[in-house]
Design an enzyme around this catalytic site. Sequence first.
Site, mmCIF file in Angstrom:
data_model
loop_
_atom_site.group_PDB
_atom_site.id
_atom_site.type_symbol
_atom_site.label_atom_id
_atom_site.label_comp_id
_atom_site.label_asym_id
_atom_site.label_seq_id
_atom_site.Cartn_x
_atom_site.Cartn_y
_atom_site.Cartn_z
ATOM 1 N N HIS A 123 0.835 -1.201 0.000
ATOM 2 C CA HIS A 123 0.000 0.000 0.000
ATOM 3 C C HIS A 123 0.874 1.257 0.000
ATOM 4 O O HIS A 123 0.679 2.162 -0.810
ATOM 5 C CB HIS A 123 -0.921 -0.019 1.231
ATOM 6 C CG HIS A 123 -1.728 1.227 1.412
ATOM 7 N ND1 HIS A 123 -3.101 1.236 1.434
ATOM 8 C CD2 HIS A 123 -1.359 2.530 1.587
ATOM 9 C CE1 HIS A 123 -3.530 2.485 1.590
ATOM 10 N NE2 HIS A 123 -2.483 3.285 1.703
ATOM 11 N N GLU A 124 1.852 1.306 0.900
ATOM 12 C CA GLU A 124 2.682 2.519 0.999
ATOM 13 C C GLU A 124 3.537 2.700 -0.252
ATOM 14 O O GLU A 124 3.681 3.817 -0.754
ATOM 15 C CB GLU A 124 3.582 2.473 2.234
ATOM 16 C CG GLU A 124 2.844 2.546 3.562
ATOM 17 C CD GLU A 124 1.868 3.707 3.656
ATOM 18 O OE1 GLU A 124 2.114 4.774 3.053
ATOM 19 O OE2 GLU A 124 0.837 3.532 4.325
#
Length: 177
Positions: free
Chosen positions: A144-145
């Site tokens: 996600h990051e």
Amino acid sequence: MAIRDVIRMGNPILRKVAEVVPVDEITSDAMKELVQDMFETMNAEQGIGIAAPQIGVSKQVAIITIPSEEGKEDPDSSPVIVVFNPKISVIDEELQGFWEGCLSVPGLRGFVERPRKVLIEYYDHQANQQKIEVEDFLATVFQHELDHLFGQLYVDRIKDITKLSYNEEFQEFHTED
Ligand code: ZN
């Protein structure tokens, strides 16, 4: 050092591929200050990770909290990994799904399936090359990051759009999903 504003979905900075940070700039004062601001902003917003584009800086830097052994996500007591210029490769393609949230998409959650185990090669804040293998929920957090560094948001990866929900409705209707 400062808590910075988090930019939100719709801001084109979140859709750009962020710039690679030259290795000899990783240890510069400017980068130290950027990472410190990201850390303070993440804590102020109670996030478990944040990427530089989320505070309007289109550079390949992200910080990710490694949950402590009890599974708690208390950023004050958990180590934080600083990642520059990551390369990600899939180790186990089997998909796992989690309900994700994002500081740049406030108030919402969505169910996203991602590979369950990945390898990340990156530079740490001292410009040393590092590798980390992560699986389960932490693999989702990293993916996600790091997506933020390549212009992607979790909403892009929702396959079943009925599993995009406001937080309150998530609590009321979707916690069993
Ligand atoms: Zn995010």
